[in-house]
Design an enzyme around this catalytic site. Structure first.
Site, PDB file in Angstrom:
ATOM      1  N   GLY A 144      -0.879   1.002   3.361  1.00  0.00           N
ATOM      2  CA  GLY A 144      -1.706  -0.090   3.862  1.00  0.00           C
ATOM      3  C   GLY A 144      -1.146  -1.444   3.462  1.00  0.00           C
ATOM      4  O   GLY A 144      -0.146  -1.547   2.745  1.00  0.00           O
ATOM      5  N   CYS A 145      -1.822  -2.496   3.915  1.00  0.00           N
ATOM      6  CA  CYS A 145      -1.316  -3.848   3.699  1.00  0.00           C
ATOM      7  C   CYS A 145      -1.360  -4.261   2.231  1.00  0.00           C
ATOM      8  O   CYS A 145      -0.387  -4.823   1.703  1.00  0.00           O
ATOM      9  CB  CYS A 145      -2.093  -4.842   4.559  1.00  0.00           C
ATOM     10  SG  CYS A 145      -3.891  -4.765   4.366  1.00  0.00           S
ATOM     11  N   TYR A 146      -2.466  -3.962   1.548  1.00  0.00           N
ATOM     12  CA  TYR A 146      -2.588  -4.389   0.155  1.00  0.00           C
ATOM     13  C   TYR A 146      -1.568  -3.704  -0.757  1.00  0.00           C
ATOM     14  O   TYR A 146      -0.874  -4.376  -1.527  1.00  0.00           O
ATOM     15  CB  TYR A 146      -4.009  -4.142  -0.358  1.00  0.00           C
ATOM     16  CG  TYR A 146      -5.036  -5.099   0.185  1.00  0.00           C
ATOM     17  CD1 TYR A 146      -4.986  -6.454  -0.132  1.00  0.00           C
ATOM     18  CD2 TYR A 146      -6.066  -4.669   1.017  1.00  0.00           C
ATOM     19  CE1 TYR A 146      -5.922  -7.347   0.363  1.00  0.00           C
ATOM     20  CE2 TYR A 146      -7.002  -5.545   1.520  1.00  0.00           C
ATOM     21  CZ  TYR A 146      -6.933  -6.889   1.184  1.00  0.00           C
ATOM     22  OH  TYR A 146      -7.857  -7.773   1.679  1.00  0.00           O
ATOM     23  N   ALA A 171       2.012  -5.126  -0.060  1.00  0.00           N
ATOM     24  CA  ALA A 171       2.230  -6.453  -0.651  1.00  0.00           C
ATOM     25  C   ALA A 171       2.342  -6.375  -2.165  1.00  0.00           C
ATOM     26  O   ALA A 171       3.208  -7.016  -2.772  1.00  0.00           O
ATOM     27  CB  ALA A 171       1.084  -7.387  -0.255  1.00  0.00           C
TER      28      ALA A 171
END
Length: 214
Positions: free
Chosen positions: A148-150, A153
């Site tokens: 996922g994005c979190y 990052a």
């Protein structure tokens, strides 16, 4: 040059439409079918505009999906498990963009997604699809769980510092994202009035849900 035949399941969602756009630009990919529950028979251009592939959305049981070598599963969380189990049994390479195969422990999955995992035996086979971490394993995998994005990052930001030993203690990450990652489902907390000039704490202290309006 032989092309890899590909299907995108959930091709009318935000993730699915973006997957279709990327795959259609890939020189080694042939888009065989785009699957959508709600748009069967409609042209992809109805959602994606005039630059979309000149084809129509197919149903989930469309026979052409069996002719595909690779399936991109862009279904919502908890919606991929049983179908991916069937696709794997047919020898398909599956790239899952939901959270269904990111966690190795089925008990942890059940805690956070409030449902039992229907294919826990496949969790050990899934490769976490972050190429900066495990490129070789991804290259040879037949079940890839896209992060996922979190976590993407956080991991990419912290990895150099961790590898050099600069970070030795716990890490606190403060991250903010837009609402498109929540998908297309209609919810009050996704509406303009709730979100405009506002910020929510996501999944604060509980396994699921939104935090208090601030």
């Amino acid at each position: 040059m032989k092309k890899i035949s590909v299907a995108v399941v959930g091709a009318s969602g935000y993730t699915g439409m973006e997957a279709v756009r990327i795959l259609c630009r890939h020189q080694k990919v042939e888009m065989k079918c785009a699957i959508s529950k709600n748009y069967v028979g409609r042209s992809l251009s109805a959602l994606m505009g005039p630059d979309a592939p000149r084809t129509k959305y197919s149903a989930i049981d469309a026979p052409e999906i069996d002719d595909c070598e690779v399936i991109f599963s862009c279904l919502p969380h908890c919606g991929s498990m049983s179908r991916i189990k069937d696709w794997r049994a047919k020898g398909k390479v599956v790239i899952d963009l939901s959270a269904d195969f990111r966690l190795k422990d089925p008990k942890v999955y059940e805690k956070w997604y409030s449902t039992a995992h229907s294919a826990p035996e496949l969790l050990k086979d899934a490769v976490y699809g972050l190429p900066e971490l495990d490129r070789d394993a991804i290259r040879n995998a037949d079940l890839i769980a896209c992060p996922g994005c979190y976590p993407t990052a956080a991991i990419l930001g912290l990895l150099p510092a961790l590898e050099t030993g600069w970070i030795k203690n716990d890490v606190i990450i403060n991250a903010v994202s837009g609402v498109s990652g929540a998908g297309k489902s209609a919810k009050v907390e996704h509406s303009y009035y709730e979100l405009n000039e506002n910020l929510f704490a996501y999944a604060a202290a509980v396994p699921a849900g939104w935090g208090r309006r601030t």
